[in-house]
Each structure stands twice: as structure tokens, then as C-alpha cells.
Design an enzyme around this catalytic site. Structure first.
Site, PDB file in Angstrom:
ATOM      1  N   CYS A  90       0.798  -1.221   0.000  1.00  0.00           N
ATOM      2  CA  CYS A  90       0.000   0.000   0.000  1.00  0.00           C
ATOM      3  C   CYS A  90       0.836   1.279   0.000  1.00  0.00           C
ATOM      4  O   CYS A  90       0.357   2.329  -0.409  1.00  0.00           O
ATOM      5  CB  CYS A  90      -0.934   0.008   1.205  1.00  0.00           C
ATOM      6  SG  CYS A  90      -2.181  -1.301   1.179  1.00  0.00           S
ATOM      7  N   ASN A  91       2.064   1.204   0.480  1.00  0.00           N
ATOM      8  CA  ASN A  91       2.913   2.397   0.502  1.00  0.00           C
ATOM      9  C   ASN A  91       3.537   2.711  -0.850  1.00  0.00           C
ATOM     10  O   ASN A  91       4.084   3.792  -1.070  1.00  0.00           O
ATOM     11  CB  ASN A  91       4.039   2.228   1.520  1.00  0.00           C
ATOM     12  CG  ASN A  91       4.876   0.981   1.259  1.00  0.00           C
ATOM     13  OD1 ASN A  91       4.463  -0.100   1.677  1.00  0.00           O
ATOM     14  ND2 ASN A  91       6.000   1.097   0.594  1.00  0.00           N
TER      15      ASN A  91
END
Length: 374
Positions: A161-162
């Protein structure tokens, strides 16, 4: 002799004098953003009904997480009326076909806002975690969309997700090194291709949260600033090594496919480390949190958003787009923050000179941040 040496600059000095004005006046700006989703969307209740989930604990998990609907590509129904259990091979094929379809749409949406055409793209970075492809998405999209044969490419796979801000960092650097040339980052996550369906609470947490989506952002570094487009001022990262296993893909021998694991302590790990990474990002620019007009935070889940709010002293209004994207799309992984950024632009509250912070969180465990100014 000494006077001659003082009057004749070294080659290094001449090169520095020639380069400095260029890089001081050609910082990368975000000139377009676009998003896309699969055509099928489901409420949490519809997903529970489709898979005939009766377990009270799982139903409560689905209905209490601030997600109202998600765009998903569910498997076809079998003879019993329930969605069939897809093999890992079928999931990878789903990822490929859906990623190309919605990825192309997000790219075209982004380019339209930027006033550009596919042939204008000189550098394409593609980000995904929900499927493995070789050749990668960048090469497949070059073929599908007829991009330039000399288009530079980068594929970021598996960061989670980063990864959107990791990709934006790389694309910003490329853009500033190639003034006047268009660079684009595309995040595509087909979370429907990364699910395991069983009766455990571990998989229920994941299955109740993630959705499918694609988001693209276009950058251009030029001496002439584009009105209404923010300049990317800098980045800062934090790797929380003691929580390296808190978010991960594991191979599940029982199901014969990859299964995503999300530890219960993730919101608290992120929240506990949010202040340090944000304050360093701002200190590098001589700013404080009170100077930030807009916060674009990853829609990681209700507990994650609440933890970030508490630790950074943010209001519900500060994360309004983060929360609304979670409500309407679920967590679309690496591209979530761009869905929020698009809503910020559409809202019309931005003023010249405003600062914004972008923040994403993911496996590693990691926090990535970026600073923008209009």
C-alpha cells in the site's frame, strides 16, 4: 600563476554553474490525475450474501469497518450458486486482464486532464502488488496503448500500500532530470485477484477491506510553472523494521495460493511512528504541521485512519477524503492516496501557496510521505 588559477574556473565549476539554474527552476509538478475501477460494485451486504457467509463474527467484521461499497471482480457462480474457488493461475490471469483494462482507462483519464496524448509519455512507472507479470504492466501497456518505443519504464511490484509514494519519488526524480518530458505513474491493484475465501477471521479482515482500482498521475518539470498544479518539494520515509512481518503475503499450502496477512497491531504501529516521519519531512522545508492546509492520507482502514489522526492531531475534516474513499472504494492499496488527491482537486478549496502532505503506509512496515505546494 596563482591569479591565472583563480580566474580560470575548473571544469567542475563550469558544469555546476551551467546545471544549477536548470534544476533550481525545473522542479516537477503534478499536472494530471486519473482513476478507474471495474464496472461491478458491491455493498458489504451483497458480498456476504454472494458467498453465503453466516458466521456472526465475520458478518460483524464486514459491517463495522466504515466500508460501504467496493468495486470487485468476483468469480462466476458455480453449480451451488456460490462464487467458484479460483486457482492461483486463474487469479493471476484475472489480475492481468483487469489491470490492463482499468489501468488504460486511468492513464487516459490522467492524460486528458494533463492535456496530453499517450505518445507524449516519455517515462512510465507501473505499481502493483496483487499479481506478478513478466513482462511487466509497463511493457504490456506500451504495446496495448501504442506508446513510444523509446519510452522509459519502471515496474514496482510487491511493495504494498505504501508503493504509490515510492513510485512517485522515482518518477519525480526522472522528471526533474528530464525537463519538458512527460512522466506518468500508474498504480493498479486488483485485490479481487489476491483473496482467499474460508471461515477464518484472519482472511475475513482482508476480505472485508480491499477493493479493485487504478490511479495515474502525470508529472512535468518545466521552467514555466503550470497554474493550479502543485510542485513536489520533497519526500521522507520511515522503515519500522521491528514490525517487518505485520503485513505480508504468505503461500497458503492448504488453499494453493497466496494469502495476505494483516496483523491486529498495524494501526498502532503506524500511529506510533507517524509523528517522527512527518515532522522530519516538514523540518526539512522549514515548516510545522500547522502550516499544512491539506492532508492526503492512505485509506488503510478505519483504525489506521483514527490512529494517524490521534497521533498527528488531525481533525475529521483533515482526513475527509481519506475516509470517503474508504467508504466508497475500500482500501485500493497503492493507489488509494491518489483517489483522495483527486477528490481534493475536485472540491475547489485549494488556494495558491497552500501546502499538502501525502502519506502512505504498508508492508515493511513502512511509512512514506511527500510534501507539495501550489
Amino acid at each position: 600563476m596563482a591569479m591565472t588559477q583563480e580566474l580560470i574556473p575548473t571544469r567542475r565549476a563550469v558544469r555546476k554553474q551551467a546545471m544549477t539554474p536548470l534544476f533550481e527552476t525545473a522542479r516537477a509538478q503534478i499536472i494530471g490525475v486519473g482513476t478507474a475501477t471495474p464496472p461491478t460494485a458491491y455493498s458489504q451486504q451483497q458480498v456476504l450474501d454472494a458467498f453465503r457467509i453466516d458466521d456472526r463474527r465475520i458478518r460483524l467484521m464486514f459491517m463495522s469497518g466504515s466500508v460501504e461499497r467496493r468495486h470487485l471482480t468476483l468469480p462466476p457462480a458455480g453449480a451451488d450458486g456460490k462464487p467458484v474457488n479460483e486457482t492461483q493461475g486463474e487469479l493471476l490471469q484475472k489480475h492481468r486482464s483487469q489491470a490492463l483494462a482499468i489501468g488504460e482507462r486511468a492513464l487516459l483519464d490522467c492524460l486528458e486532464q494533463a492535456g496530453a496524448q499517450p505518445q507524449d509519455i516519455r517515462y512510465l512507472c507501473c505499481v502493483t502488488t496483487t499479481g506478478m507479470l513478466t513482462p511487466g504492466l509497463s511493457a504490456l501497456l506500451c504495446q496495448r496503448m501504442g506508446l513510444r518505443r523509446d519510452c522509459g519504464r519502471l515496474d514496482i511490484v510487491g511493495m504494498g500500500c505504501n508503493a504509490g509514494l515510492n513510485g512517485l519519488n522515482a518518477v519525480t526524480s526522472w522528471s526533474q532530470a528530464h525537463p519538458g518530458k512527460l512522466a506518468v505513474m500508474l498504480c493498479v491493484e486488483i485485490c479481487s485477484a489476491a483473496y482467499v475465501h474460508d471461515d477464518s477471521m484472519q482472511t475475513a479482515v482482508v476480505n472485508s477491506l480491499f477493493g479493485d482500482g487504478a490511479a495515474a498521475v502525470a508529472l512535468l518539470a518545466d521552467r514555466a510553472r503550470s497554474a493550479g498544479s502543485p510542485t513536489v518539494l520533497g519526500f521522507n520515509s520511515c522503515v519500522i523494521s521491528e514490525a517487518v512481518d505485520a503485513m505480508r503475503f504468505d503461500w497458503d499450502d492448504h488453499h494453493g495460493k497466496f494469502s495476505f496477512f494483516l496483523a491486529q497491531e498495524v494501526p498502532y504501529v503506524v500511529g506510533a511512528n507517524a509523528e517522527a516521519v512527518i515532522d522530519q519531512l516538514l523540518a526539512d522545508a522549514g515548516l510545522r504541521r500547522s502550516d499544512i492546509a491539506h492532508w492526503v492520507v492512505h485509506s488503510g482502514g478505519k483504525k489506521v485512519i483514527d490512529s494517524v489522526r490521534v497521533n498527528l492531531g488531525l481533525s475529521a475534516d483533515d482526513v475527509r477524503h481519506t475516509s470517503s474513499v474508504l467508504r466508497d472504494y475500500g482500501n485500493v492499496s497503492s493507489g488509494s492516496f491518489l483517489f483522495s488527491y483527486q477528490r481534493l482537486l475536485q472540491e475547489g478549496r485549494i488556494q495558491p501557496g497552500d501546502y499538502a502532505v501525502m502519506m502512505t503506509m504498508g508492508p515493511g512496515s513502512t511509512i512514506e510521505t511527500a510534501l507539495l505546494q501550489w
